[in-house]
Motif scaffolding. Structure first.
Motif, PDB file in Angstrom:
ATOM      1  N   ALA A 137      51.701  26.597 -15.441  1.00 23.64           N
ATOM      2  CA  ALA A 137      50.742  26.146 -14.479  1.00 23.64           C
ATOM      3  C   ALA A 137      49.254  26.314 -15.310  1.00 23.64           C
ATOM      4  O   ALA A 137      48.318  25.709 -15.239  1.00 23.64           O
ATOM      5  CB  ALA A 137      50.690  27.768 -13.551  1.00 23.64           C
ATOM      6  N   LEU A 138      49.360  27.261 -16.283  1.00 26.61           N
ATOM      7  CA  LEU A 138      48.090  27.397 -17.244  1.00 26.61           C
ATOM      8  C   LEU A 138      47.845  26.077 -17.935  1.00 26.61           C
ATOM      9  O   LEU A 138      46.891  25.572 -18.284  1.00 26.61           O
ATOM     10  CB  LEU A 138      48.134  28.488 -18.188  1.00 26.61           C
ATOM     11  N   LEU A 139      49.326  25.592 -18.476  1.00 28.92           N
ATOM     12  CA  LEU A 139      49.034  24.444 -19.464  1.00 28.92           C
ATOM     13  C   LEU A 139      48.606  23.325 -18.551  1.00 28.92           C
ATOM     14  O   LEU A 139      48.325  22.061 -18.986  1.00 28.92           O
ATOM     15  CB  LEU A 139      50.516  24.028 -19.937  1.00 28.92           C
ATOM     16  N   CYS A 140      49.414  23.042 -17.457  1.00 29.65           N
ATOM     17  CA  CYS A 140      49.135  21.898 -16.436  1.00 29.65           C
ATOM     18  C   CYS A 140      47.508  22.000 -16.173  1.00 29.65           C
ATOM     19  O   CYS A 140      46.838  20.903 -16.158  1.00 29.65           O
ATOM     20  CB  CYS A 140      50.007  22.124 -15.087  1.00 29.65           C
ATOM     21  N   LEU A 159      46.877  19.840 -31.114  1.00 23.60           N
ATOM     22  CA  LEU A 159      46.418  20.852 -30.482  1.00 23.60           C
ATOM     23  C   LEU A 159      47.124  21.588 -29.401  1.00 23.60           C
ATOM     24  O   LEU A 159      47.219  22.587 -29.178  1.00 23.60           O
ATOM     25  CB  LEU A 159      45.004  20.313 -30.051  1.00 23.60           C
ATOM     26  N   ARG A 160      47.651  20.624 -28.423  1.00 20.89           N
ATOM     27  CA  ARG A 160      48.214  21.074 -27.510  1.00 20.89           C
ATOM     28  C   ARG A 160      49.571  21.672 -27.764  1.00 20.89           C
ATOM     29  O   ARG A 160      49.955  22.788 -27.168  1.00 20.89           O
ATOM     30  CB  ARG A 160      48.823  19.849 -26.457  1.00 20.89           C
ATOM     31  N   LEU A 161      50.314  20.949 -28.910  1.00 17.43           N
ATOM     32  CA  LEU A 161      51.603  22.047 -29.128  1.00 17.43           C
ATOM     33  C   LEU A 161      51.183  23.242 -29.832  1.00 17.43           C
ATOM     34  O   LEU A 161      51.832  24.255 -29.619  1.00 17.43           O
ATOM     35  CB  LEU A 161      52.027  21.111 -30.342  1.00 17.43           C
ATOM     36  N   LEU A 174      45.133  21.726 -19.662  1.00 13.08           N
ATOM     37  CA  LEU A 174      45.372  20.335 -20.342  1.00 13.08           C
ATOM     38  C   LEU A 174      45.374  19.308 -19.599  1.00 13.08           C
ATOM     39  O   LEU A 174      45.329  17.963 -20.352  1.00 13.08           O
ATOM     40  CB  LEU A 174      46.663  20.500 -21.342  1.00 13.08           C
ATOM     41  N   GLY A 175      45.512  19.169 -18.206  1.00 11.98           N
ATOM     42  CA  GLY A 175      45.389  18.220 -17.165  1.00 11.98           C
ATOM     43  C   GLY A 175      46.712  17.346 -17.359  1.00 11.98           C
ATOM     44  O   GLY A 175      46.575  16.200 -17.258  1.00 11.98           O
ATOM     45  N   LEU A 176      47.816  17.839 -17.639  1.00  5.83           N
ATOM     46  CA  LEU A 176      49.038  17.231 -17.594  1.00  5.83           C
ATOM     47  C   LEU A 176      49.715  17.581 -16.421  1.00  5.83           C
ATOM     48  O   LEU A 176      49.457  18.410 -15.797  1.00  5.83           O
ATOM     49  CB  LEU A 176      50.059  17.915 -19.127  1.00  5.83           C
ATOM     50  N   THR A 177      50.978  16.496 -16.325  1.00  5.61           N
ATOM     51  CA  THR A 177      51.804  16.481 -15.370  1.00  5.61           C
ATOM     52  C   THR A 177      52.795  17.560 -15.577  1.00  5.61           C
ATOM     53  O   THR A 177      52.945  18.162 -16.830  1.00  5.61           O
ATOM     54  CB  THR A 177      52.543  15.173 -15.181  1.00  5.61           C
TER      55      THR A 177
END
Length: 123
Positions: free
Chosen positions: A52-55, A24-26, A58-61
């Motif tokens: 920035a949107l993905l961070c 899903l993230r991909l 998705l709550g990713l570093t």
């Protein structure tokens, strides 16, 4: 023959929840990247907004997002269409998540201050 075609549209057997989340993230990252690429220029503004949107969503570093973007870019380069990404989104996102993804695509498209007709058409 029918089984082979059906296999293309099914989730991989024995897929764990983490593997599903990664798919899903991909898929989401790929659609955002394709939005940035749609006008045939992928500027630093678009890349910064995309990361920035993905961070945030998705709550990713930042390093995880950079790895995700690299992997999604590679998959985009070898794919023949966006169907493999849109299918995953369509199958697993609810209406609110889809709306948020489309909103993120608009943010990427407008990041460089110019909405190109190809970006608009893609979205």
């Amino acid at each position: 023959m029918i089984r082979a075609l059906k296999k293309l549209f099914e989730a991989p057997p024995g897929e764990s929840e983490e593997e599903r989340q990664q798919r899903l993230r991909l898929a989401a990252a790929a659609l955002l990247i394709e939005t940035a690429r749609a006008d045939f220029t992928q500027g630093a503004d678009e890349e910064a907004v995309l990361e920035a949107l993905l961070c945030s969503s998705l709550g990713l570093t930042k390093s995880s997002v950079q790895a995700l973007v690299a992997q999604a870019s590679e998959q985009l380069d070898t794919s023949t269409s966006l169907y493999e990404f849109t299918r995953v989104i369509n199958d697993h996102y609810n209406a609110q998540q889809k709306l948020e993804l489309v909103g993120a695509m608009w943010k990427v498209a407008y990041a460089d201050g110019d909405l190109d007709k190809y970006e608009e058409h893609l979205i």
